[in-house]
Motif scaffolding. Structure first.
Motif, PDB file in Angstrom:
ATOM      1  N   SER A 113       9.709  25.135  -1.504  1.00 39.27           N
ATOM      2  CA  SER A 113       8.415  24.692  -0.949  1.00 39.27           C
ATOM      3  C   SER A 113       7.908  23.460  -1.678  1.00 39.27           C
ATOM      4  O   SER A 113       7.347  22.551  -1.066  1.00 39.27           O
ATOM      5  CB  SER A 113       7.375  25.803  -1.055  1.00 39.27           C
ATOM      6  N   GLU A 155       4.579  26.928   4.559  1.00 38.85           N
ATOM      7  CA  GLU A 155       4.708  28.354   4.310  1.00 38.85           C
ATOM      8  C   GLU A 155       3.407  29.038   4.729  1.00 38.85           C
ATOM      9  O   GLU A 155       2.319  28.540   4.470  1.00 38.85           O
ATOM     10  CB  GLU A 155       4.889  28.525   2.798  1.00 38.85           C
ATOM     11  N   ASP A 194       8.965  25.342   6.643  1.00 42.26           N
ATOM     12  CA  ASP A 194       9.048  26.170   5.440  1.00 42.26           C
ATOM     13  C   ASP A 194       9.102  27.653   5.806  1.00 42.26           C
ATOM     14  O   ASP A 194       8.097  28.223   6.243  1.00 42.26           O
ATOM     15  CB  ASP A 194       7.859  25.884   4.519  1.00 42.26           C
ATOM     16  N   GLU A 195      10.259  28.235   5.639  1.00 46.86           N
ATOM     17  CA  GLU A 195      10.489  29.669   5.890  1.00 46.86           C
ATOM     18  C   GLU A 195       9.918  30.160   7.214  1.00 46.86           C
ATOM     19  O   GLU A 195       9.095  31.088   7.232  1.00 46.86           O
ATOM     20  CB  GLU A 195       9.926  30.511   4.735  1.00 46.86           C
TER      21      GLU A 195
HETATM   22 MG   LIG Z   1       8.408  28.789  -0.709  1.00 42.91          MG
END
Ligand SMILES: [Mg+2]
Ligand SMILES: Nc1ncnc2c1ncn2[C@@H]1O[C@H](COP(=O)(O)OP(=O)(O)O)[C@@H](O)[C@H]1O
Lengths: 242, 291
Positions: A43, A85, A163-164
């Motif tokens: 991140s 995220e 992000d994810e």
């Molecule tokens: Mg992360």
């Protein structure tokens, strides 16, 4: 041609470096996966690109432009869209309003064009159509992720940072989201994808990098990464190759 | 009945002033998460600027009012630069302390310049008003009610119906995410400060002819505005409006039917009652978390 070029990048929030000199690049049109365990600095890498990390040094270029020292808003205007995220959908605004605000980096956009593009996003995510006027805080995890991606695409990014996107989603929803990421790339957007879920990330990526506590450990095509047994055991979640 | 309506009219008028200051107060809570102790001084400064414009520069009333509001909007930006900006990453408390400092500073500057003698402001209209069904409609109270209604409507339209309003809301909800979308967050915050100060100035300009214009007027209005905020629900925009009106009406009735000297006490009795029975206020938001 390299769209994103990172050279010996270090980044820190306070005293100690979170990124300890990483170098990698993303070619125009690629999907590149950035993998690694929790806390590896994935991140932070995306946040450094977006100008959200206070202390960054090294080389950080988008095409011919150095992003180093630019404000987040300037970086977004250059065409970097960051879906962070946790999705960060505005809870007090509706799905449609969230998506509209995704185009805030584009100056002088005509209302008609804007609304046509918003409609296109609802075509891309048909599940969101009936939620068009629902407030953000009422959405489920999968719906939030779809809104976040749709909003990110409204920036018309040259580079999309994800992000994810799979975090906390049911497998079937994960598959839906990743199908759309593939579709986004097909339409010409370059994607830098951060994931802990290596299986799913490498199933759509052209190349992957593995990050460990702020350093890049290894890179390669999905096949090469799966072929490296040490890496597979340690970072890609065991032998469960797809 | 006429007496009741008369008190209601007067109470709503004074309540509208509290509502405007309370609104400015809430907007800064939403935009910057700060409790601005100098909010009432925006009204005080506005009233003094109007005194200056009318009595010293002999400007026509409308010109003096427009100039006052514009100057106070600019002052709002300067105020943000002095109290909020340098401390914005230090959490809420240092900024609150710095607004207390600003309050002391501003009131003493005005005291130094104007002295302790209250100033008199003429009303917007020359005519004192007219009577309808036994209720005397004071022209200044009417002006207050009309202006406040218009401002509330205008603000609602801007916040809910325009892209700018949505960007301000987005900034209030998640600054980092807003900047990731390319929303100019700093501009949105400064705009909110400017508007908040302008709202205060409008309140001061409107209430000036009713009360005397004095250095202490800001503090007492701010207390009422804060009380309105607690009654309406901390950080709630509709709460600020309804709370302000309610407070104005309650203290007017209290003064008329119970006791004049204890007029100000009613406001705080109501606040205490709310804190005991309904601490989240009328339009309750998460008080505990924010306070
Ligand atoms: Mg992360
Ligand atoms: N805002 C922050 N302030 C200080 N340290 C942080 C901050 N964000 C992340 N870190 C630290 O940086 C390291 C990497 O975090 P992160 O980039 O979030 O990892 P990942 O995304 O790979 O899980 C962690 O040790 C984390 O504690």
């Amino acid at each position: 041609m390299k769209l994103l070029d990172i050279e010996n990048l270090t980044a820190r929030y306070n005293a100690s470096d979170v990124l300890k000199g990483i170098s990698f690049s993303v070619e125009e049109g690629e999907i590149v996966a950035l993998l690694g365990a929790n806390g590896a600095g994935k991140s932070t890498t995306l946040r450094a690109i977006s100008g959200l990390v206070p202390h960054v040094s090294g080389g950080l270029r988008l095409g011919d432009t150095s992003l180093l020292g630019l404000h987040t808003e300037a970086i977004v205007r250059l065409g970097v869209s960051h879906v962070p995220e946790g999705r960060r959908v505005f809870p007090g605004l509706t799905v449609e309003e969230n998506i509209i605000l995704g185009a805030s980096n584009r100056k002088g956009l005509q209302k008609a064009v804007l609304m046509r593009e918003v409609d296109e996003k609802f075509e891309l995510f048909p599940d969101l159509v009936r939620l068009r006027h629902t407030l953000g805080w009422k959405l489920s995890g999968g719906q939030l992720q779809m809104v976040a991606v749709a909003r990110g695409l409204m920036a018309k990014p040259r580079l999309l940072l994800l992000d994810e996107p799979s975090l906390g989603l049911a497998p079937i929803v994960v598959q839906q989201v990743f199908d759309i990421v593939t579709e986004i790339r097909r339409q010409g957007t370059t994607v830098l994808l951060v994931e802990q879920n290596a299986n799913i990330a490498l199933s759509i990526a052209d190349r992957g990098y593995v990050l460990e506590t702020g350093k890049l450990l290894v890179q390669g095509t999905p096949a090469e990464l799966w072929g490296n047994s040490q890496i597979r055991e340690a970072y890609l979640g065991g032998a469960s190759a797809a | 009945m006429a007496m009741f309506l008369q008190l209601l009219f007067t109470g709503m008028g004074i309540g509208a002033v509290y509502a405007l200051v309370s609104l400015g107060f809430v907007l800064l809570i939403c935009a910057a998460n700060i409790v601005n102790f100098a909010q009432g001084d925006f009204a005080m400064l506005g009233a003094y600027l109007l005194v200056l414009g009318l009595n010293v520069f002999s400007l026509p009333y409308p010109v003096a009012i427009v100039l006052t509001i514009l100057l106070m909007a600019i002052f709002g930006v300067l105020f943000a630069g002095a109290t909020y900006w340098p401390l914005r990453f230090r959490g809420a408390l240092p900024v609150i302390i710095s607004t207390i400092g600003a309050q002391i500073f501003l009131e003493n500057i005005v005291l130094y310049l104007y002295g302790p003698v209250p100033q008199v402001l003429p009303g917007v209209f020359n005519s004192p008003g007219f009577t309808v069904g036994g209720v005397f409609m004071d022209s200044q109270y009417l002006t207050i009610l009309a202006t406040a209604s218009l401002l509330v409507l205008l603000q609602y339209l801007v916040f809910e119906k325009t892209l700018l309003g949505k960007k301000i809301q987005a900034t209030n909800q998640d600054k980092e995410m807003a900047s990731l979308l390319g929303i100019p967050v700093v501009f949105m915050i400064l705009l909110t400060f400017a508007y908040s100060a302008a709202l205060g100035a409008v309140a001061g300009v409107l209430v000036g002819p009713i009360l005397f214009v004095s250095v202490g007027m800001g503090g007492s209005i701010a207390l009422k505005a804060f009380a309105a905020n607690i009654i309406g629900g901390y950080g709630s925009i509709p709460g600020a409006i309804v709370g302000g009106l309610l407070l104005g009406v309650a203290e007017t009735f209290g003064a008329a039917y119970i006791s004049v000297p204890y007029k100000d006490a009613f406001a705080f009795l109501i606040v205490l009652a709310f804190l005991a029975v309904r601490p989240q206020g009328l339009f309750g938001e998460k008080v505990a978390e924010k306070a």
